[in-house]
Design a protein around this motif. Structure first.
Motif, PDB file in Angstrom:
ATOM      1  N   ILE A  95      -3.417 -18.076 -15.119  1.00  0.00           N
ATOM      2  CA  ILE A  95      -2.022 -17.883 -15.508  1.00  0.00           C
ATOM      3  C   ILE A  95      -2.043 -17.170 -16.851  1.00  0.00           C
ATOM      4  N   SER A  96      -1.374 -16.026 -16.962  1.00  0.00           N
ATOM      5  CA  SER A  96      -1.509 -15.261 -18.209  1.00  0.00           C
ATOM      6  C   SER A  96      -0.286 -14.410 -18.493  1.00  0.00           C
ATOM      7  N   HIS A  97      -0.022 -14.259 -19.814  1.00  0.00           N
ATOM      8  CA  HIS A  97       0.963 -13.270 -20.281  1.00  0.00           C
ATOM      9  C   HIS A  97       0.262 -12.013 -20.772  1.00  0.00           C
ATOM     10  N   ASP A  98      -1.053 -12.068 -20.862  1.00  0.00           N
ATOM     11  CA  ASP A  98      -1.835 -10.997 -21.479  1.00  0.00           C
ATOM     12  C   ASP A  98      -2.070  -9.890 -20.441  1.00  0.00           C
ATOM     13  N   ILE A  99      -1.185  -8.904 -20.429  1.00  0.00           N
ATOM     14  CA  ILE A  99      -1.244  -7.882 -19.388  1.00  0.00           C
ATOM     15  C   ILE A  99      -2.525  -7.046 -19.454  1.00  0.00           C
ATOM     16  N   PRO A 100      -2.960  -6.569 -20.636  1.00  0.00           N
ATOM     17  CA  PRO A 100      -4.229  -5.828 -20.658  1.00  0.00           C
ATOM     18  C   PRO A 100      -5.400  -6.653 -20.120  1.00  0.00           C
ATOM     19  N   ALA A 101      -5.448  -7.943 -20.470  1.00  0.00           N
ATOM     20  CA  ALA A 101      -6.520  -8.808 -19.965  1.00  0.00           C
ATOM     21  C   ALA A 101      -6.399  -8.993 -18.459  1.00  0.00           C
ATOM     22  N   ALA A 102      -5.185  -9.193 -17.972  1.00  0.00           N
ATOM     23  CA  ALA A 102      -4.981  -9.345 -16.532  1.00  0.00           C
ATOM     24  C   ALA A 102      -5.460  -8.110 -15.782  1.00  0.00           C
ATOM     25  N   MET A 103      -5.174  -6.954 -16.337  1.00  0.00           N
ATOM     26  CA  MET A 103      -5.573  -5.712 -15.691  1.00  0.00           C
ATOM     27  C   MET A 103      -7.085  -5.500 -15.712  1.00  0.00           C
ATOM     28  N   SER A 104      -7.734  -5.981 -16.762  1.00  0.00           N
ATOM     29  CA  SER A 104      -9.171  -5.742 -16.891  1.00  0.00           C
ATOM     30  C   SER A 104     -10.021  -6.809 -16.192  1.00  0.00           C
ATOM     31  N   THR A 105      -9.483  -8.013 -16.012  1.00  0.00           N
ATOM     32  CA  THR A 105     -10.292  -9.095 -15.433  1.00  0.00           C
ATOM     33  C   THR A 105      -9.942  -9.400 -13.984  1.00  0.00           C
ATOM     34  N   GLY A 106      -8.700  -9.167 -13.580  1.00  0.00           N
ATOM     35  CA  GLY A 106      -8.250  -9.605 -12.257  1.00  0.00           C
ATOM     36  C   GLY A 106      -8.686  -8.677 -11.134  1.00  0.00           C
ATOM     37  N   HIS A 107      -9.203  -9.253 -10.062  1.00  0.00           N
ATOM     38  CA  HIS A 107      -9.399  -8.484  -8.836  1.00  0.00           C
ATOM     39  C   HIS A 107      -8.044  -8.225  -8.175  1.00  0.00           C
ATOM     40  N   GLU A 108      -7.167  -9.238  -8.298  1.00  0.00           N
ATOM     41  CA  GLU A 108      -5.837  -9.125  -7.709  1.00  0.00           C
ATOM     42  C   GLU A 108      -4.839  -9.788  -8.646  1.00  0.00           C
ATOM     43  N   LEU A 109      -3.659  -9.179  -8.756  1.00  0.00           N
ATOM     44  CA  LEU A 109      -2.587  -9.706  -9.592  1.00  0.00           C
ATOM     45  C   LEU A 109      -1.399 -10.079  -8.718  1.00  0.00           C
ATOM     46  N   PHE A 110      -0.711 -11.147  -9.123  1.00  0.00           N
ATOM     47  CA  PHE A 110       0.510 -11.599  -8.458  1.00  0.00           C
ATOM     48  C   PHE A 110       1.581 -11.703  -9.530  1.00  0.00           C
ATOM     49  N   MET A 111       2.744 -11.081  -9.303  1.00  0.00           N
ATOM     50  CA  MET A 111       3.836 -11.227 -10.264  1.00  0.00           C
ATOM     51  C   MET A 111       4.888 -12.153  -9.707  1.00  0.00           C
ATOM     52  N   LEU A 112       5.157 -13.222 -10.463  1.00  0.00           N
ATOM     53  CA  LEU A 112       6.163 -14.209 -10.107  1.00  0.00           C
ATOM     54  C   LEU A 112       7.453 -13.876 -10.852  1.00  0.00           C
ATOM     55  N   PHE A 113       8.541 -13.771 -10.105  1.00  0.00           N
ATOM     56  CA  PHE A 113       9.835 -13.467 -10.710  1.00  0.00           C
ATOM     57  C   PHE A 113      10.924 -14.119  -9.879  1.00  0.00           C
ATOM     58  N   GLU A 114      11.757 -14.901 -10.553  1.00  0.00           N
ATOM     59  CA  GLU A 114      12.872 -15.601  -9.908  1.00  0.00           C
ATOM     60  C   GLU A 114      12.407 -16.395  -8.694  1.00  0.00           C
ATOM     61  N   GLY A 115      11.263 -17.052  -8.846  1.00  0.00           N
ATOM     62  CA  GLY A 115      10.802 -18.002  -7.835  1.00  0.00           C
ATOM     63  C   GLY A 115      10.026 -17.419  -6.678  1.00  0.00           C
ATOM     64  N   ARG A 116       9.786 -16.110  -6.704  1.00  0.00           N
ATOM     65  CA  ARG A 116       9.060 -15.466  -5.603  1.00  0.00           C
ATOM     66  C   ARG A 116       7.969 -14.549  -6.159  1.00  0.00           C
ATOM     67  N   ILE A 117       6.992 -14.272  -5.327  1.00  0.00           N
ATOM     68  CA  ILE A 117       5.998 -13.257  -5.664  1.00  0.00           C
ATOM     69  C   ILE A 117       6.596 -11.907  -5.270  1.00  0.00           C
ATOM     70  N   ILE A 118       6.880 -11.075  -6.284  1.00  0.00           N
ATOM     71  CA  ILE A 118       7.546  -9.796  -5.990  1.00  0.00           C
ATOM     72  C   ILE A 118       6.567  -8.626  -5.966  1.00  0.00           C
ATOM     73  N   ALA A 119       5.329  -8.867  -6.418  1.00  0.00           N
ATOM     74  CA  ALA A 119       4.315  -7.811  -6.386  1.00  0.00           C
ATOM     75  C   ALA A 119       2.949  -8.467  -6.291  1.00  0.00           C
ATOM     76  N   GLN A 120       2.078  -7.861  -5.501  1.00  0.00           N
ATOM     77  CA  GLN A 120       0.729  -8.383  -5.306  1.00  0.00           C
ATOM     78  C   GLN A 120      -0.199  -7.215  -5.014  1.00  0.00           C
ATOM     79  N   GLY A 121      -1.297  -7.134  -5.741  1.00  0.00           N
ATOM     80  CA  GLY A 121      -2.234  -6.061  -5.475  1.00  0.00           C
ATOM     81  C   GLY A 121      -3.286  -5.949  -6.559  1.00  0.00           C
ATOM     82  N   THR A 122      -4.132  -4.949  -6.429  1.00  0.00           N
ATOM     83  CA  THR A 122      -5.144  -4.678  -7.435  1.00  0.00           C
ATOM     84  C   THR A 122      -4.451  -4.200  -8.715  1.00  0.00           C
ATOM     85  N   PRO A 123      -5.167  -4.211  -9.856  1.00  0.00           N
ATOM     86  CA  PRO A 123      -4.546  -3.689 -11.077  1.00  0.00           C
ATOM     87  C   PRO A 123      -3.968  -2.288 -10.907  1.00  0.00           C
ATOM     88  N   ASP A 124      -4.685  -1.395 -10.235  1.00  0.00           N
ATOM     89  CA  ASP A 124      -4.174  -0.040 -10.026  1.00  0.00           C
ATOM     90  C   ASP A 124      -2.895  -0.048  -9.187  1.00  0.00           C
TER      91      ASP A 124
END
Length: 253
Positions: free
Chosen positions: A199-228
């Motif tokens: 769980i992170s607010h650190d966007i540069p770190a999320a982009m550099s460490t995560g194989h996959e990112l999930f964005m939670l907004f208003e109770g739902r996952i609105i985006a899911q994918g690789t950093p690119d």
């Protein structure tokens, strides 16, 4: 990256009174990956994490951990499931009355029947893995914030969990120590073959460490994918968040 999920949430709803925190939320986290969940403060990330580890039960939906639906499990049924988890808490949650070795040894003494020498061998291995080989005698109250995080990670790894959860692991750290913790997350996944959920607010770190990112907004996952994929996601909410813009559809009220 293989898409064999070790964590699945299917149409999960959770409300507190009139406040709907999770709204038909679904996600699948791949085994042996680093997955980062990003989103606004107070947006439900910690509630989501508590569902994954079974500290909260959904009002509706399924939470499947390593093939088992834990959504309606009793505390007794949850005990062996929780053994699959290690967790690094935001404030490290160390016992200040114990030294570093005692903190890392605690889960081994509580949950296994290993001998004292076996326990201390494991403690030494985990402290070496997080770069604190010579620090076992130090009291946890004497440590800096970054060192406390590393001791917390050594303790989280003591039982060799399948899944390690990180709750805002770089919160309150300077950039150098934050980079060290992020590197440890990547190494944890690679060396211990654990699935890491951050769980992170650190966007540069999320982009550099995560194989996959999930964005939670208003109770739902609105985006899911690789950093690119997230960088190129065609949604103004996602773009405003990852670029830290004041102007956009996300209200600051």
């Amino acid at each position: 990256m293989p898409m064999e999920p070790i964590i699945e949430m299917r149409n999960v709803r959770k409300s507190f009174g009139r406040e709907h925190v999770l709204r038909d939320l679904s996600l699948a986290i791949a085994k042996d990956s680093v997955s980062v969940i990003i989103g606004r403060s107070g947006g439900g990330k910690s509630v989501l994490l508590k569902h994954i580890i079974g500290l909260m039960q959904p009002d509706q939906g399924q939470v499947i951990i390593d093939g088992q639906d834990i959504a309606r499990m009793s505390e007794r049924q949850m005990a062996p499931v929780r053994r699959k988890f290690g967790m690094l808490f935001q404030e490290s949650a160390l016992f200040d009355s114990m030294n570093v070795e005692e903190n890392v040894a605690f889960p081994l003494l509580e949950h296994t029947r290993k001998s004292r020498s076996e326990v201390m061998d494991i403690v030494a291995q985990k402290l070496t893995a997080v770069g604190l080989k010579e620090m076992g005698h130090k009291m946890s109250s004497e440590l800096s914030g970054g060192m406390r995080k590393r001791v917390g990670l050594a303790r989280a790894l003591a039982l060799e969990p399948k899944i390690v959860l990180f709750d805002e692991p770089t919160s309150g750290l300077d950039p150098v120590m934050a980079a060290t913790i992020n590197e440890l997350i990547v190494r944890t996944q690679a060396e211990f073959h654990a699935t890491c959920v951050v769980i992170s607010h650190d966007i540069p770190a999320a982009m550099s460490t995560g194989h996959e990112l999930f964005m939670l907004f208003e109770g739902r996952i609105i985006a899911q994918g690789t950093p690119d994929q997230i960088r190129q996601w065609d949604d103004p909410v996602v773009q405003q968040f990852i670029h830290g813009r004041a102007e956009g559809p996300i209200s600051i009220v």
